[in-house]
Scaffold this motif. Structure first.
Motif, short mmCIF file in Angstrom:
data_model
loop_
_atom_site.label_atom_id
_atom_site.label_comp_id
_atom_site.label_asym_id
_atom_site.label_seq_id
_atom_site.Cartn_x
_atom_site.Cartn_y
_atom_site.Cartn_z
N ARG A 81 0.83 -1.22 0.00
CA ARG A 81 0.00 0.00 0.00
C ARG A 81 0.86 1.27 0.00
NH1 ARG A 81 -3.59 -3.15 3.10
NH2 ARG A 81 -2.68 -2.54 5.10
N LEU A 82 2.07 1.15 0.50
CA LEU A 82 2.95 2.32 0.55
C LEU A 82 3.72 2.54 -0.75
CD1 LEU A 82 4.65 2.44 4.06
CD2 LEU A 82 2.54 3.47 3.31
N ILE A 83 3.73 1.54 -1.61
CA ILE A 83 4.48 1.68 -2.86
C ILE A 83 3.64 2.53 -3.82
CG2 ILE A 83 5.53 0.44 -4.79
CD1 ILE A 83 5.90 -1.94 -2.93
N ASP A 84 4.00 3.79 -3.90
CA ASP A 84 3.18 4.73 -4.67
C ASP A 84 3.96 5.41 -5.78
OD1 ASP A 84 4.89 6.19 -3.13
OD2 ASP A 84 3.37 7.38 -2.11
N GLY A 85 5.19 4.98 -6.01
CA GLY A 85 5.98 5.63 -7.05
C GLY A 85 6.60 6.93 -6.59
N GLN A 86 6.39 7.29 -5.33
CA GLN A 86 6.97 8.52 -4.78
C GLN A 86 7.98 8.20 -3.69
OE1 GLN A 86 6.09 11.61 -5.95
NE2 GLN A 86 4.82 10.54 -7.46
N ARG A 87 7.61 7.26 -2.83
CA ARG A 87 8.50 6.92 -1.71
C ARG A 87 9.70 6.13 -2.20
NH1 ARG A 87 3.28 6.31 0.61
NH2 ARG A 87 3.08 7.25 2.68
N THR A 88 10.84 6.42 -1.61
CA THR A 88 12.04 5.65 -1.94
C THR A 88 12.06 4.37 -1.10
OG1 THR A 88 13.35 6.71 -0.22
CG2 THR A 88 13.35 7.77 -2.40
N VAL A 89 12.99 3.50 -1.44
CA VAL A 89 13.14 2.27 -0.65
C VAL A 89 13.48 2.64 0.79
CG1 VAL A 89 14.50 0.15 -0.39
CG2 VAL A 89 13.88 0.95 -2.68
N ALA A 90 14.33 3.65 0.95
CA ALA A 90 14.70 4.08 2.31
C ALA A 90 13.48 4.58 3.08
CB ALA A 90 15.76 5.16 2.24
N ARG A 105 17.77 -2.12 10.65
CA ARG A 105 18.43 -3.07 9.74
C ARG A 105 17.50 -4.24 9.41
NH1 ARG A 105 21.91 -3.73 5.79
NH2 ARG A 105 23.22 -5.55 5.95
N GLU A 106 16.74 -4.65 10.39
CA GLU A 106 15.78 -5.75 10.20
C GLU A 106 14.69 -5.32 9.21
OE1 GLU A 106 13.85 -6.61 13.87
OE2 GLU A 106 13.08 -8.53 13.20
N ALA A 107 14.22 -4.08 9.40
CA ALA A 107 13.20 -3.56 8.50
C ALA A 107 13.74 -3.44 7.08
CB ALA A 107 12.73 -2.19 9.00
N GLU A 108 14.98 -3.01 6.98
CA GLU A 108 15.60 -2.86 5.65
C GLU A 108 15.69 -4.21 4.94
OE1 GLU A 108 19.28 -0.56 5.64
OE2 GLU A 108 19.98 -1.89 4.06
N LEU A 109 16.11 -5.22 5.67
CA LEU A 109 16.21 -6.56 5.07
C LEU A 109 14.85 -7.08 4.64
CD1 LEU A 109 18.82 -8.29 7.40
CD2 LEU A 109 19.14 -7.59 5.04
N ALA A 110 13.85 -6.84 5.50
CA ALA A 110 12.50 -7.34 5.19
C ALA A 110 11.94 -6.63 3.96
CB ALA A 110 11.59 -7.13 6.40
N VAL A 111 12.07 -5.32 3.93
CA VAL A 111 11.48 -4.55 2.82
C VAL A 111 12.22 -4.84 1.51
CG1 VAL A 111 11.15 -2.21 1.93
CG2 VAL A 111 10.53 -2.74 4.29
N THR A 112 13.55 -4.88 1.58
CA THR A 112 14.30 -5.13 0.34
C THR A 112 14.06 -6.54 -0.19
OG1 THR A 112 16.26 -5.62 1.66
CG2 THR A 112 16.11 -3.42 0.72
#
Lengths: 141, 307
Positions: A81-90, A105-112
């Motif tokens: 739902r947050l992937i809107d073409g505006q937000r970066t991966v960070a 770091r855990e969130a980064e691994l999960a999202v990536t």
């Protein structure tokens, strides 16, 4: 290698570049909410390259290859739902860590990892964040 | 300006803090590497049972930094760690930095390398780390006393284990952190006296969607005897299952031989202060029968977000 770290290869994307990229959802993907509240992504399948080649050689028009459904878990649906073409991966990682109170770091691994899975299926495209001086020409990474 | 050191780490008897923009990219039982946006910044290599002498240190550095020139006179001096051997290293390719050789409790040693930034193309002069960053990292180094507990801290979770326990396996997957520490070998058979398993799972709201903590535990630890008979109503907080076989002459003999029964278990489960993580501590064998030890381990096991 230990002690003498090797220099990064010129073509490698740095972590900073990857985090600065913007995931853009594929417009062909339909988001469907089920009665149980689950989120499903419905996306069209593509023909295999050899089928396309064969069709081109025989000048045959291929019928649609059908659709596939991917059901997301709660965290996946929240991220989608947050992937809107505006937000970066960070940005996604930061919001994910804050909302679910996870280690950054855990969130980064999960999202990536999630984005990688979506990318493999062609559901998102990672676009390098345009620099200020060439904002009109985003490039795919 | 250099980022302040914020991420606290305790690993294999060494405590240190990393700047906010450094990430631990490689973590093994005896090796840690932290990178910033440019490249590798810190490496630590642990070795068991090695005494640091000039000769052993030079031999080790020769393998770690082949071809590099070492200057032991120019290394930084650390007031908090007076017996540390420090040095500077530089390689003809331009790779350079600072190093430390540390003696740790339990006859372990650690070699710590702080890397300068690689020189730009056409130059062999490395770009040094900002003094404040190097000072922050070196100043944060501490060697906690070895007895009776050894602290561990990684990715915002801290715990302690008896000093004689060694890390057996671990993983840090999104949503699930896991450590296993084995006790010292005992008896004729030289088998571990027991083991401690620490799990941190989250987000709790997702894992416990339609279940109580008790129901969830029976699915997560499906192989353990978690039922009403083993549920311990005297648990100080959270839930606890206790399955200890009563001592018999035969069991006592087996224990003396070193054949510890890992069927003696105590599983403690609770939610962290923010109710967002499930904390689990499973003790098998000898530690399961040591109630004061278990209470101490539970008290020292917590989530501690980086500043």
């Amino acid at each position: 290698m230990r002690g003498m770290p090797s220099a990064p290869t010129p073509d490698a994307i740095s972590r900073a570049q990857a985090l600065a990229a913007v995931p853009v959802p594929n417009e062909a993907v339909q988001t469907v909410m089920t009665e149980t509240g689950a989120t499903r992504l419905v996306f069209p399948l593509g023909h295999r390259p050899w089928v396309k080649k064969l069709a081109a050689m025989t000048r045959t028009t291929l019928p649609p290859a059908g659709t596939k459904v991917l059901e997301l878990d709660e965290l996946g649906a929240w991220t989608w739902r947050l992937i809107d073409g505006q937000r970066t991966v960070a940005d996604l990682c930061t919001e994910f860590a804050a909302s679910w109170r996870l280690h950054p770091r855990e969130a980064e691994l999960a999202v990536t990892a999630f984005l990688r899975e979506l990318g493999k299926r062609g559901l998102v495209l990672l676009v390098a964040k345009p620099a200020v001086d060439n904002a009109e020409k985003p490039s795919r990474i | 300006m250099a980022a302040a050191a914020v991420a606290q780490w305790s690993w294999q008897g060494l405590r240190f803090a990393l700047p906010a923009d450094w990430e631990v990219t490689v973590l093994e039982k005896a090796y840690l590497r932290a990178d910033d946006a440019v490249g590798p910044r810190l490496e630590i290599v642990w070795r068991p049972r090695m005494t640091i002498t000039e000769a052993t240190m030079r031999a080790r550095l020769h393998r770690l930094l082949p071809g590099a020139a070492l200057d032991f006179a120019a290394g930084p001096s650390l007031h908090g760690l007076p017996d540390t051997h420090s040095f500077r290293f530089s390689h003809p390719s331009g790779h350079a930095g600072l190093g430390l050789a540390l003696e740790l409790p339990g006859q372990r040693t650690a070699m710590l390398l702080l890397h300068h930034q690689r020189p730009p193309e056409g130059s062999t002069n490395a770009i040094p780390l900002p003094c404040s960053t190097a000072a922050a990292v070196l100043g944060s180094l501490a060697i906690p006393p070895g007895e009776p507990f050894q602290p561990w801290q990684a990715f915002g979770v801290r715990l302690s284990v008896p000093a004689s326990y060694t890390l057996q396996r671990f993983h840090f997957q999104p949503g699930h952190f896991h450590w296993q520490f084995n006790g010292p070998a005992r008896g004729v058979l030289r088998a571990p006296e027991g083991a401690l398993f620490f799990d941190r799972l989250g987000p709790a709201s997702v894992l416990l969607r339609d279940k109580s903590l008790q129901e969830w535990a029976t699915t997560f630890h499906a192989s353990l005897p978690l039922h009403a008979q083993t549920l311990d109503p005297s648990a100080p907080c959270g839930l606890r299952w206790r399955a200890i076989k009563p001592p018999t002459p035969l069991r006592t003999l087996w224990r003396r031989l070193g054949k510890e029964s890992w069927q003696d278990i105590v599983l403690s489960l609770w939610l962290d202060d923010a109710d967002t993580k499930i904390m689990a501590l499973l003790a098998r064998g000898a530690p399961a029968r040591n109630e004061p030890l278990l209470q101490e381990l539970c008290a020292r096991y917590a989530v501690c977000p980086d500043a």
